[in-house]
Scaffold this motif. Structure first.
Motif, mmCIF file in Angstrom:
data_model
loop_
_atom_site.group_PDB
_atom_site.id
_atom_site.type_symbol
_atom_site.label_atom_id
_atom_site.label_comp_id
_atom_site.label_asym_id
_atom_site.label_seq_id
_atom_site.Cartn_x
_atom_site.Cartn_y
_atom_site.Cartn_z
ATOM 1 N N VAL A 1 52.304 2.523 28.311
ATOM 2 C CA VAL A 1 53.498 1.696 28.423
ATOM 3 C C VAL A 1 54.323 1.759 27.149
ATOM 4 O O VAL A 1 55.552 1.678 27.163
ATOM 5 N N GLY A 2 53.649 1.924 25.993
ATOM 6 C CA GLY A 2 54.357 2.007 24.715
ATOM 7 C C GLY A 2 54.720 0.655 24.145
ATOM 8 O O GLY A 2 55.681 0.533 23.377
ATOM 9 N N GLN A 3 53.943 -0.388 24.503
ATOM 10 C CA GLN A 3 54.236 -1.740 24.035
ATOM 11 C C GLN A 3 53.326 -2.044 22.854
ATOM 12 O O GLN A 3 52.114 -2.203 22.991
ATOM 13 N N LYS A 4 53.912 -2.135 21.659
ATOM 14 C CA LYS A 4 53.089 -2.258 20.456
ATOM 15 C C LYS A 4 52.325 -3.572 20.398
ATOM 16 O O LYS A 4 51.239 -3.642 19.800
ATOM 17 N N GLN A 5 52.873 -4.648 20.998
ATOM 18 C CA GLN A 5 52.157 -5.920 21.013
ATOM 19 C C GLN A 5 50.847 -5.777 21.785
ATOM 20 O O GLN A 5 49.808 -6.307 21.371
ATOM 21 N N MET A 6 50.877 -5.042 22.906
ATOM 22 C CA MET A 6 49.660 -4.817 23.693
ATOM 23 C C MET A 6 48.664 -3.972 22.907
ATOM 24 O O MET A 6 47.457 -4.233 22.934
ATOM 25 N N VAL A 7 49.158 -2.947 22.206
ATOM 26 C CA VAL A 7 48.268 -2.119 21.393
ATOM 27 C C VAL A 7 47.622 -2.965 20.295
ATOM 28 O O VAL A 7 46.408 -2.878 20.041
ATOM 29 N N ALA A 8 48.426 -3.812 19.634
ATOM 30 C CA ALA A 8 47.887 -4.672 18.578
ATOM 31 C C ALA A 8 46.832 -5.620 19.132
ATOM 32 O O ALA A 8 45.806 -5.881 18.476
ATOM 33 N N GLN A 9 47.056 -6.166 20.341
ATOM 34 C CA GLN A 9 46.063 -7.050 20.938
ATOM 35 C C GLN A 9 44.767 -6.298 21.223
ATOM 36 O O GLN A 9 43.671 -6.859 21.072
ATOM 37 N N CYS A 10 44.868 -5.039 21.647
ATOM 38 C CA CYS A 10 43.657 -4.225 21.846
ATOM 39 C C CYS A 10 42.886 -4.111 20.538
ATOM 40 O O CYS A 10 41.649 -4.211 20.515
ATOM 41 N N TYR A 11 43.604 -3.879 19.433
ATOM 42 C CA TYR A 11 42.946 -3.781 18.136
ATOM 43 C C TYR A 11 42.248 -5.099 17.775
ATOM 44 O O TYR A 11 41.117 -5.113 17.278
ATOM 45 N N ARG A 12 42.912 -6.221 18.033
ATOM 46 C CA ARG A 12 42.317 -7.526 17.688
ATOM 47 C C ARG A 12 41.066 -7.805 18.525
ATOM 48 O O ARG A 12 40.072 -8.328 18.019
ATOM 49 N N ILE A 13 41.132 -7.452 19.819
ATOM 50 C CA ILE A 13 39.956 -7.678 20.671
ATOM 51 C C ILE A 13 38.810 -6.779 20.227
ATOM 52 O O ILE A 13 37.650 -7.210 20.171
#
Length: 956
Positions: free
Chosen positions: A863-875
């Motif tokens: 999707v290219g949504q950086k907020q979603m990528v950042a949340q993956c990193y946090r999880i």
């Protein structure tokens, strides 16, 4: 210079031996000598001398200089004429003998045969160029031997040639003509018993060596001998051409991804009423491979007689019938009631102008025969069973790395690439491999040709080359049929055989970037007459194929065919009228689906749009280029909600900006496009871009009285301000937008307004009101049948449940959200997966969190949504903290914060469960060590962050 190749390669100049010492040197001399003094292109020489193992730069030039060969712009040339090369003299003598009286012809043939001094091209026979010449010249010698015997028998010298013929049959035991000549020699001398013993010997040898019975010519000679009637002399001129074994060829490369199709062919051939099965498909899809594998399987299981006959361009119907008859004899005489006759694989029927007629003759003359035919198009004969050999499946755009590796097209390409370069390392290149095989459409021939080039240009170079044309997809390997040496030639062969109308339709179909329906084809080709007939012809030729897409049955033109046809369009303006017709067609359809998107039919509407999404982008570009700005604006605005729903945020934003550049800044169109740009940027978390776009939209739309645009911009701008801590202003804008939405009856905005106001309650600490507002939004969305907002509301309620430490409730909400969203709403599905992963970690199910988080990360990247990528990193960091990998967890938390800062204004995540994971990691390390790891995490490059994520997720 004189050159000998009918034995060891030798070169002589003015009576002096000038044979090069090196094997490759002698091979070069022989190769050029056989060209009779004509130039041979450098790439053909390279392939002929080294095959797929391309030599270092300068090697060919050095070799040419060492041998004394001229290297010019047209290639390499050896200073010889036809009279200077023994093989060419032998061919000339053979031709001359055909014009002479028998006595003189015998002498000429003996002079030709005397030129052979050993095996052809001895010493260089294993060099790639040599194989076809060895086969051809060895066959020439055998034919000359047989022709000489024929003439000797005609001249009455049967007693003199008996011993020679016996030696010849021992040397060439599978050549029936020699056996027939030996039988005739005995027959002429009235040695009937000896002649019958020769027939018995021939039958045993042919059965043992080739698995076949003697042909009709030998049987006629046997019949005459049994009558012991010298007056019934077998006709010496009536002899068959030397028969190939008729055995199925053994594939030289692995068979991949064809098990299901082979099973279908096998089942079809086993049906009692089946006599003709035709495998169709565009050139290079592997029809011959499927046919031979299926036939071999049937032979091994049923013990049926199976033979193989290849049709050539020069074959007439008579030739094909004779070739098949020579292999199978008279099957009708040997097949009893209820038995199945022999199976013949008749390959490449379409290359002969009389191929279909030959098949009809065979079915009529040999009723017990069963044919498995390969042909690019159906023969349309009575009883024909047609099975299509499509290209191999390719990975879908969002396939995981594991799915890419398991894909049959990728597997075949990788195997062939490693065969060309054993040291090639494709580890971690799944995304590039998927792109390459998609550009090649999964066509096996294209995959093999491309794989051979990877060693020279690499994966990236190959991908770039394929995006511009098919020039790289060719080979000069002499063992590859001419029509398959370049993929462009294979495609051209099919295109050239279309009727004029079908050829024009083919070019017209270039306006489609992806699949298309019959209705769409008729829209862009209305001036071409009967599109149905033309499309049927193009489909039969394999230049388009049927496509069952998300919600419709249509057609697709392979990318390789598109690349070839694009090269045939000399004037790019030729297709402009069709492109404008496509713009009108798309606008009508997207507008028609628009209202369905927010209703129960939303899944269907979104699926329809995704099927034509690439055409929408291309049509927007065409409309702007051709000055049709109004249509471009309308199409972009109609597509906007679909771009949001399908996660096409970046491409949609880029296309919206491009249209905006062509629109006057103070118009209603500009205001609406600014609002759309703001919405797309908002969902991409590009808040600065979104704020600027919303402000411009309001400034333009408000003076013009465009209330809907003002309300939409205020609502989303308010949401943006809320998440960036401008609570008061954000709440006010959201309230104004929601009120206007209700007054104007704008359902989507009403639902969004409820969501934004819920955020404001949450920020104010009124969590009960927040939950109630989201439940109200869920009820409104469900009542409207809006799957997008239903899924979104369920994910938010799942997050609220997590905040309240209700992991089970969170899972229930998230699972329902994912079930609704997957696969048509990738962004909503990704969000649901994120919450599911968080819930699994919170519940202590660390192993269960891993596959969910892995899939969520792939979705976020797509999707290219950086907020979603950042949340993956946090999880993942939270998962690492729970597993005791505190240092790596802190580093990944820091990298996530740098990518998408927490809206709390601190380094802590806003979510309680994720903040708890960070606190656990910090307390494990202590303040000083945790600070060092945090600093290190903020400086990691993106590829190292990705590796850290994969390490934490993959750890057990």
């Amino acid at each position: 210079m004189r050159v000998d190749v009918l034995g060891p390669v030798r070169a002589e100049v003015d009576g002096q031996d000038r044979t090069p010492a090196g094997k490759r040197d002698r091979a070069l001399v022989a190769m050029l000598a056989l060209a009779a003094g004509g130039p041979v292109p450098a790439d053909e020489v390279t392939a002929g001398l080294w095959g797929a193992l391309m030599p270092p730069p300068g090697t060919l030039e050095a070799l040419a200089e060492r041998v004394g060969v001229a290297l010019g712009p047209d290639g390499l040339t050896l200073d010889v004429g036809p009279e200077d090369v023994d093989a060419l003299r032998a061919e000339s003598l053979a031709a001359a003998a055909g014009e002479q009286e028998p006595g003189a012809a015998v002498a000429t043939l003996e002079a030709a045969l005397a030129l052979w001094t050993g095996p052809v091209l001895s010493g260089v026979e294993d060099v790639p160029f040599a194989r076809p010449h060895v086969d051809r010249l060895t066959e020439l010698r055998s034919s000359l031997v047989e022709e000489r015997f024929e003439l000797m028998l005609l001249l009455g010298h049967h007693a003199e040639v008996v011993d020679e013929l016996r030696a010849a049959t021992r040397e060439n035991p599978t050549r029936e003509r020699l056996w027939g000549q030996l039988m005739t020699a005995y027959y002429r001398g009235q040695r009937f018993q000896d002649a019958l013993e020769v027939y018995a010997d021939a039958r045993a040898v042919l059965a043992d060596e080739l698995g076949i019975e003697p042909g009709e010519a030998l049987k006629r000679i046997e019949a005459a001998i049994l009558l012991e009637d010298p007056t019934r002399d077998p006709a010496l001129g009536d002899h068959p051409a030397p028969r190939a074994a008729g055995r199925l060829p053994i594939p030289r490369t692995p068979t991949v991804g064809r098990d299901g199709l082979v099973d279908r062919v096998d089942l079809t051939l086993r049906e009692a009423t089946t006599l003709l099965v035709t495998l169709t498909g565009m050139g290079g899809t592997g029809k011959t491979r499927v046919a031979t594998v299926a036939a071999a399987h049937l032979r091994d299981i049923t013990q049926r007689e199976v033979s193989f006959v290849e049709v050539t361009e020069a074959d007439t119907a008579e030739d094909v019938v004779a070739a098949v008859t020579a292999v199978v004899g008279d099957p009708d005489a040997e097949v009893g009631p209820g038995d199945r006759g022999p199976l013949v694989v008749l390959d490449n029927v379409d290359v002969s102008a009389e191929g279909a007629a030959a098949v009809r003759r065979l079915l009529e003359d040999l009723p017990s025969l069963e044919l498995l035919v390969t042909c690019r198009f159906p023969l349309r004969l009575t009883g024909e069973q047609v099975l299509t050999v499509d290209p191999l499946d390719v990975p879908p755009p969002h396939a995981s790395a594991a799915e890419v590796r398991a894909n049959p097209a990728v597997e075949l390409f990788s195997r062939m690439a490693r065969q060309a370069d054993p040291h090639l390392d494709l580890t971690g290149r799944e995304r590039e491999l998927a792109e390459v095989v998609r550009l090649l459409d999964g066509v096996p021939l294209a995959l093999e040709l491309a794989a051979a080039r990877v060693r020279l240009v690499g994966i990236d170079g190959l991908r770039e080359s394929l995006e511009t044309g098919l020039e790289l997809l060719r080979t000069t390997a002499p063992d590859v049929p001419e029509r398959q040496r370049a993929l462009a030639s294979t495609i051209a062969w099919s295109v050239d055989r279309l009727g004029d109308g079908a050829r024009r339709l083919c070019r017209r179909l270039l306006v489609f970037e992806d699949g298309f329906t019959l209705e769409a084809a008729e829209a862009v080709a209305a001036d071409l007459g009967d599109v149905i007939d033309g499309l049927t012809e193009v489909l039969d030729a394999g230049l388009v194929r049927s496509l069952v897409s998300r919600v419709r049955v249509g057609f697709v033109m392979p990318a390789t065919v598109r690349a070839y046809l694009r090269g045939q369009v000399s004037d790019p303006r030729e297709l402009d009228p069709a492109r404008l017709a496509l713009v009108a067609y798309l606008l009508e359809n997207v507008n028609r689906w628009h209202d369905d998107l927010d209703r129960a039919e939303g899944r269907m509407a979104l699926g329809r749009f995704q099927d034509i999404s690439r055409d929408v982008h291309a049509s927007l570009e065409s409309a702007v280029r051709l000055g049709r700005i109004e249509e471009a604006v309308d199409l972009a605005l109609a597509a906007g909600p679909f771009w949001v729903a399908s996660g096409e945020l970046r491409t949609g934003l880029a296309r919206t900006r491009a249209v905006l550049r062509s629109v006057p800044g103070d118009t209603q169109s500009a205001g609406r496009l600014h609002s759309l740009a703001g919405l797309l940027a908002y969902h991409l978390n590009d808040y600065e871009e979104a704020a600027t776009s919303f402000e411009r939209a309001i400034a333009v739309a408000e003076p013009l009285g465009d209330e809907a645009t003002v309300a939409t911009s205020r609502c989303y701008y308010g949401a943006l301000l809320l998440v960036t801590n401008e609570v008061s202003r954000g709440t006010e804008l959201a309230r104004l937008g929601a009120e206007a939405a209700g007054r104007l009856g704008l359902y989507p905005l009403v639902a969004e307004g409820l969501g934004v106001l819920a955020i404001s309650h949450g920020i104010a600490g009124d969590f009960e009101a927040e939950r109630e507002m989201h439940l109200a939004r869920l009820a409104v969305a469900r009542g409207h049948g809006d799957i997008l907002r239903t899924s979104d509301a369920l994910s938010i309620l799942a997050e609220i449940a997590l905040d309240e430490a209700d992991a089970d409730g969170a899972r229930a909400y998230a699972e329902e959200s994912f079930a609704i969203a997957d696969p048509v709403l990738p962004m909503e599905a990704g969000v649901a997966l994120l919450v599911l992963a968080r819930a699994s970690v919170a519940a202590g199910d660390l192993a269960g969190a891993v596959p969910v988080l892995t899939r969520a990360f792939e979705s976020a990247e797509n999707v290219g949504q950086k907020q979603m990528v950042a949340q993956c990193y946090r999880i993942a960091a939270s998962l690492g903290a729970a597993r005791g990998r505190a240092a790596e967890a802190v580093r990944l938390y820091a990298a996530a914060q740098r990518l998408a800062p927490s809206p709390t204004g601190t380094d802590d995540p806003v979510e309680g469960d994720l903040a708890g994971g960070l606190e656990l990691a910090r307390s494990t390390l202590g303040p000083e060590a945790a600070g060092r790891e945090w600093t290190l995490g903020t400086s990691l490059p993106p590829d190292r962050v990705r590796e850290l994520f994969q390490s934490l997720v993959g750890a057990g």
